[in-house]
Write an enzyme that holds these catalytic residues in place. Structure first.
Site, PDB file in Angstrom:
ATOM      1  N   TYR A  18      -7.367   6.869 -11.444  1.00 49.79           N
ATOM      2  CA  TYR A  18      -6.197   6.294 -12.388  1.00 49.79           C
ATOM      3  C   TYR A  18      -6.905   6.044 -13.751  1.00 49.79           C
ATOM      4  CZ  TYR A  18      -2.399   3.541 -14.240  1.00 49.79           C
ATOM      5  OH  TYR A  18      -1.367   3.022 -15.316  1.00 49.79           O
ATOM      6  N   ASP A  74       5.433  -1.197 -13.966  1.00 53.89           N
ATOM      7  CA  ASP A  74       5.873  -1.985 -12.426  1.00 53.89           C
ATOM      8  C   ASP A  74       6.118  -3.187 -12.869  1.00 53.89           C
ATOM      9  OD1 ASP A  74       4.527   0.477 -11.609  1.00 53.89           O
ATOM     10  OD2 ASP A  74       2.629  -0.613 -11.025  1.00 53.89           O
ATOM     11  N   GLY A 125       0.773  -1.317   0.096  1.00 53.94           N
ATOM     12  CA  GLY A 125       0.007   0.037   0.048  1.00 53.94           C
ATOM     13  C   GLY A 125       0.784   1.203  -0.063  1.00 53.94           C
ATOM     14  N   GLU A 168      -3.635  -7.695 -13.663  1.00 55.37           N
ATOM     15  CA  GLU A 168      -4.262  -6.633 -13.376  1.00 55.37           C
ATOM     16  C   GLU A 168      -5.353  -6.047 -14.211  1.00 55.37           C
ATOM     17  OE1 GLU A 168      -1.967  -3.734 -11.346  1.00 55.37           O
ATOM     18  OE2 GLU A 168      -0.712  -5.137 -10.463  1.00 55.37           O
ATOM     19  N   GLY A 194       2.633   2.180  -2.722  1.00 61.92           N
ATOM     20  CA  GLY A 194       2.994   2.664  -4.033  1.00 61.92           C
ATOM     21  C   GLY A 194       4.344   2.169  -4.557  1.00 61.92           C
ATOM     22  N   LEU A 195       4.907   1.140  -3.843  1.00 62.25           N
ATOM     23  CA  LEU A 195       6.256   0.646  -4.163  1.00 62.25           C
ATOM     24  C   LEU A 195       6.192  -0.836  -5.086  1.00 62.25           C
ATOM     25  CD1 LEU A 195       8.035   1.542  -1.094  1.00 62.25           C
ATOM     26  CD2 LEU A 195       8.072   2.731  -2.869  1.00 62.25           C
ATOM     27  N   SER A 196       4.969  -0.933  -5.544  1.00 57.42           N
ATOM     28  CA  SER A 196       4.439  -2.192  -6.324  1.00 57.42           C
ATOM     29  C   SER A 196       4.516  -3.438  -5.858  1.00 57.42           C
ATOM     30  CB  SER A 196       5.351  -1.991  -7.723  1.00 57.42           C
ATOM     31  OG  SER A 196       5.170  -0.859  -8.569  1.00 57.42           O
ATOM     32  N   SER A 197       4.015  -3.548  -4.515  1.00 56.13           N
ATOM     33  CA  SER A 197       4.385  -4.945  -4.082  1.00 56.13           C
ATOM     34  C   SER A 197       3.358  -5.831  -4.800  1.00 56.13           C
ATOM     35  CB  SER A 197       3.623  -4.777  -2.475  1.00 56.13           C
ATOM     36  OG  SER A 197       2.198  -4.468  -2.583  1.00 56.13           O
TER      37      SER A 197
HETATM   38  C1  GLA Z   1       0.928   2.642 -11.361  1.00 53.78           C
HETATM   39  C2  GLA Z   1       0.500   1.818 -12.667  1.00 53.78           C
HETATM   40  C3  GLA Z   1       1.725   2.052 -13.875  1.00 53.78           C
HETATM   41  C4  GLA Z   1       1.965   3.519 -14.133  1.00 53.78           C
HETATM   42  C5  GLA Z   1       2.144   4.274 -12.814  1.00 53.78           C
HETATM   43  C6  GLA Z   1       2.272   5.831 -13.036  1.00 53.78           C
HETATM   44  O1  GLA Z   1       2.001   2.441 -10.805  1.00 53.78           O
HETATM   45  O2  GLA Z   1       0.681   0.679 -12.241  1.00 53.78           O
HETATM   46  O3  GLA Z   1       1.417   1.309 -15.016  1.00 53.78           O
HETATM   47  O4  GLA Z   1       1.041   3.823 -14.909  1.00 53.78           O
HETATM   48  O5  GLA Z   1       0.890   3.956 -11.955  1.00 53.78           O
HETATM   49  O6  GLA Z   1       3.345   6.173 -13.856  1.00 53.78           O
END
Ligand code: GLA
Length: 370
Positions: free
Chosen positions: A213, A161, A111, A149, A113-116
């Site tokens: 988004y 990500d 949570g 996703e 925003g580090l792409s877990s």
């Molecule tokens: C999220 C999405 C990515 C990208 C970023 C914004 O992390 O998963 O694909 O669009 O936002 O740069």
């Protein structure tokens, strides 16, 4: 869990995008690094068509289900990611119907925003690629993870990500062109020049994140259609394109994307010239563009960026999708404690949740551990 048949362990990292936000789905430029935090998948194949999932994360319930029953929209939470990988591989025609035991553990903050979630999908996708000898390239695996996703969960995210988690290399930022997915690894050594790249996890999670988004992405597609180009990347005369759009949100969204691509190129040029400090103003300009034109910031992110800058950061910006999550600040090594302290104090004064701090060190992409 103890009877899980484990054949190997795969790790995939979270990411920090140095710059190039909301450009991936516009065929633009990005510059991510992989961080030291990883998600590990211990995986063993089964032959009875069952998928058994377990996680060491607090509160994560194990799940057992039949591979044949996997369908979009049937799962949510952490299990959707490993299960979604199996679904996406089958949808792509790979025979993974025998099932698997998958045990997850992770130190990628959830949570933040580090792409877990990308780290989770990518670790599992790489494990299946190896165990079933699928012969997929890293780009193909990133597409599988993105389909989790987009198609399994219905989130319209780009592929930044997943590409970052699978493709980044230690000591480098990855300059990647989403028009054709070509890129180059650019040496990025903050410590070597007395700097730190500080991650400030604001711990703000905004309820509108998914809708916001999707709306931004839809605006970009609408603008491309109006301008008669396949994507915003194909705009050759930015001033004319902006003038051709109605004043207001659509023009602002496009201006962010066009100017962000230029900022990525400038950042890459500075890094190639060995001038890491020169990227600071690009980071701060990127934040202003996301705050004012893309309107994806929030009070916590603005506070983190403004306070870090006032306390001496060379540049700072929100990272990832926006609406919450983390910011980064490029700071002189000697200032890093003072910057973190200033942010923490201002958060407390404004009644925000206490933020968390990490150092982003460019680390290796996904790999087999054993
Ligand atoms: C999220 C999405 C990515 C990208 C970023 C914004 O992390 O998963 O694909 O669009 O936002 O740069």
């Amino acid at each position: 869990m103890s009877d899980f048949a484990v054949e190997g362990v795969w790790a995939a990292p979270g990411r920090v995008n140095v710059i190039g936000e909301h450009t991936d789905y516009n065929n633009g430029f990005v510059l991510p690094i992989a961080i030291p935090h990883t998600t590990r998948a211990s995986v063993g194949r089964r032959t009875d068509g069952l998928l058994r999932l377990a996680s060491s994360h607090a509160g994560a319930e194990p799940l057992e289900l039949a591979v044949a029953d996997l369908a979009p929209g049937t799962l949510s939470g952490w299990t959707a990611y490993p299960a979604g990988v199996v679904w996406a591989l089958r949808a792509a025609g790979y025979d993974v119907s025998g099932g698997a035991d998958i045990r997850i553990d992770s130190d990628v903050p959830v949570g933040a925003g580090l792409s877990s979630s990308a780290a989770l999908s990518c670790a599992v996708a790489l494990a299946f690629n190896d165990l079933h000898d699928l012969g997929c390239s890293r780009v193909e695996l990133a597409r599988i993870a993105q389909q989790v996703e987009n198609d399994f969960l219905g989130l319209p995210t780009g592929m930044l990500d997943q590409m970052a988690s699978l493709g980044c290399t230690a000591g480098h930022a990855w300059f990647l062109d989403f028009r054709d997915l070509t890129g180059s690894h650019i040496p990025f050594d903050c410590e070597g020049v007395g700097l730190r790249l500080l991650v400030i996890d604001t711990r703000a999670a905004h309820a509108l994140v998914d809708g916001g988004y999707a709306a931004r992405r839809a605006s970009c597609e609408e603008a491309a259609l109006l301008l008669g180009v396949p994507s915003l990347r194909e705009i050759t005369d930015p001033d004319a394109a902006l003038a051709a759009l109605p004043a207001g949100p659509l023009r602002m969204r496009v201006r962010h994307v066009l100017t962000e691509n230029v900022r990525v190129l400038r950042t890459v040029a500075a890094l190639r010239a060995g001038d890491v400090r020169a990227i600071g103003p690009e980071l701060t300009a990127s934040h202003a563009s996301m705050r004012d034109d893309y309107t994806i910031s929030c009070p916590e992110l603005d506070t983190a960026v403004d306070t870090a800058s006032a306390a001496g950061a060379l540049g700072a910006r929100l990272i990832g999708g926006g609406f919450g999550g983390s910011a980064i600040a490029l700071v002189e090594e000697d200032d890093s404690g003072a910057v973190a302290e200033a942010v923490e104090k201002t958060f407390a004064a404004r009644g925000f949740t206490t933020p968390r701090f990490f150092e982003a060190i460019p680390s290796a992409g996904a790999r087999r551990l054993s």
